[in-house]
Design a protein around this motif. Structure first.
Motif, short mmCIF file in Angstrom:
data_model
loop_
_atom_site.label_atom_id
_atom_site.label_comp_id
_atom_site.label_asym_id
_atom_site.label_seq_id
_atom_site.Cartn_x
_atom_site.Cartn_y
_atom_site.Cartn_z
N LYS A 153 0.84 -1.19 0.00
CA LYS A 153 0.00 0.00 0.00
C LYS A 153 0.88 1.25 0.00
O LYS A 153 1.97 1.26 0.54
N SER A 154 0.37 2.31 -0.59
CA SER A 154 1.17 3.53 -0.72
C SER A 154 0.84 4.55 0.35
O SER A 154 0.90 5.75 0.11
N ASN A 155 0.50 4.10 1.56
CA ASN A 155 0.15 5.04 2.61
C ASN A 155 1.24 5.12 3.68
O ASN A 155 1.00 5.64 4.77
N TYR A 156 2.43 4.66 3.38
CA TYR A 156 3.49 4.70 4.37
C TYR A 156 4.18 6.06 4.36
O TYR A 156 4.04 6.86 3.42
N ASP A 180 5.68 12.24 4.37
CA ASP A 180 4.72 11.46 3.61
C ASP A 180 5.19 11.41 2.16
O ASP A 180 6.23 11.97 1.80
N GLU A 211 4.77 2.29 8.39
CA GLU A 211 3.47 1.87 7.87
C GLU A 211 2.37 2.07 8.91
O GLU A 211 1.44 2.83 8.72
#
Length: 367
Positions: free
Chosen positions: A21-24, A40, A61
């Motif tokens: 996922k690209s929310n780290y 971010d 993460e």
């Protein structure tokens, strides 16, 4: 007689998975690279550099282990994305390395008992610290050891290491709710826990290992060594053509040059120059008198730095060898009574085993 030796490197209970996922948040250092913080993916600073670089996590993460200076003293704790600080002075550290989140879980240590437990992504205790050792979460499962005793390798402290192993105790396979799934589960690093199948009777596939679960069903897992050996002997080396090896190769193949160090060459170019030599050396392993070994390890992050390898590392840039191991075929030769070895390394990917490295000691590769 052919010698096939399957060697498994020690599983240090330190491997993890990194979510795609690209929310780290990504780590960044201060000017003298002694402290780090996080940004971010838009490069907005979320946490200014304040954590000691001694314990560094590349990607944030859900939960990380950090050390921060407060009132002149260094304090360690677990930090969640929501900013909660939990588990003060309870970091899980093995071989001078902190734990990394895996599947939303991270291990912690009770400072008084030295027993190990598990926190979830929100910092809540989901497995109490009542175990001598537990593995990283793998497909929602953990291996755990309880009621064992330390057996030190040296009677005295050897250069500050004081290495030890566990003796006795009870080994089990559990879920992340602290429920025992399989009793008397012998610790191993050979099993692919993501290959789990549950059946009423033992699974007949010869590359699988079966275990009787507490609920009466059978849990079976693919054995990495059996899987690779079967593929190598029964598939790769049968009708061994250049196209076949090309299909079984990673995009780039690495090789060692005495002057230039590690060189990474596109597979088409590399095999166009070296296939006949590689074919000869690999086919030699089928000779009953040939001596070779097959062993399991993980990607070396200092060699395989290209972004295409990112999925094979965790948040701390450690190899995910419990899911994507590197299986090495080492062919041994004797010249003038001196041992020489050729190495062929294959990375397990989601699309099968792929050749990533060739090292020749008795022949010259064309680079």
């Amino acid at each position: 007689m052919k010698k096939i030796v399957l060697i498994a490197y020690c599983f240090l209970l330190g491997n993890t998975v990194f979510s795609q996922k690209s929310n780290y948040w990504k780590a960044f250092m201060n000017e003298d690279e002694t402290l780090f913080g996080y940004k971010d993916l838009k490069d907005d600073i979320k946490i200014p550099p304040k954590f000691s670089s001694v314990y560094y996590t590349d990607k944030f993460e859900h939960i990380i282990a950090v050390t921060e200076k407060k009132k002149g003293l260094w304090e360690s704790y677990y930090l969640t994305k929501a900013g909660e600080q939990v588990g003060k002075d309870s970091l899980y550290i093995f071989d001078n390395t902190i734990d990394c989140e895996n599947e939303g879980f991270i291990r912690f240590t009770d400072a008084k008992t030295e027993n190990v437990g598990m926190l979830d992504r929100n910092g809540r205790v989901v497995i109490p610290a009542q175990y001598n050792a537990i593995s990283k979460v793998q497909n929602g499962m953990v291996m755990a050891l309880k009621e064992a005793e330390k057996q030190y390798w040296e009677h005295t402290n050897h250069e500050g290491c004081n290495h030890y192993s566990w003796k006795g105790g009870k080994e089990v396979l559990m879920d992340t709710l602290n429920n025992v799934l399989i009793e008397n589960f012998s610790y191993t690093d050979k099993l692919n826990f993501y290959s789990l199948l549950k059946t009423k009777t033992p699974h007949p596939d010869p590359i699988r290992i079966n275990f009787l679960a507490k609920n009466g069903t059978y849990f079976s897992f693919i054995d990495f060594e059996k899987e690779f050996s079967s593929w190598f002997l029964n598939e790769l080396t049968v009708n061994f053509t250049e196209q076949k090896l090309l299909d079984a190769s990673y995009n780039s193949i690495s090789s060692w040059d005495a002057e230039k160090g590690w060189i990474h060459t596109h597979k088409k170019s590399f095999l166009a120059k070296n296939f006949l030599l590689i074919q000869k050396k690999i086919i030699e392993t089928l000779n009953p008198d040939m001596e070779y070994t097959i062993f399991k390890s993980g990607l070396n992050p200092f060699i395989y730095e290209d972004s295409s390898f990112d999925q094979y590392y965790n948040n701390c840039r450690e190899a995910l060898e419990w899911k994507y191991p590197v299986m090495s075929v080492v062919v041994t030769y004797y010249k003038n009574k001196e041992i020489q070895q050729n190495h062929f390394d294959f990375l397990r990917t989601d699309n099968g085993y792929k050749l990533i490295s060739v090292t020749m000691r008795d022949a010259n590769l064309k680079l």
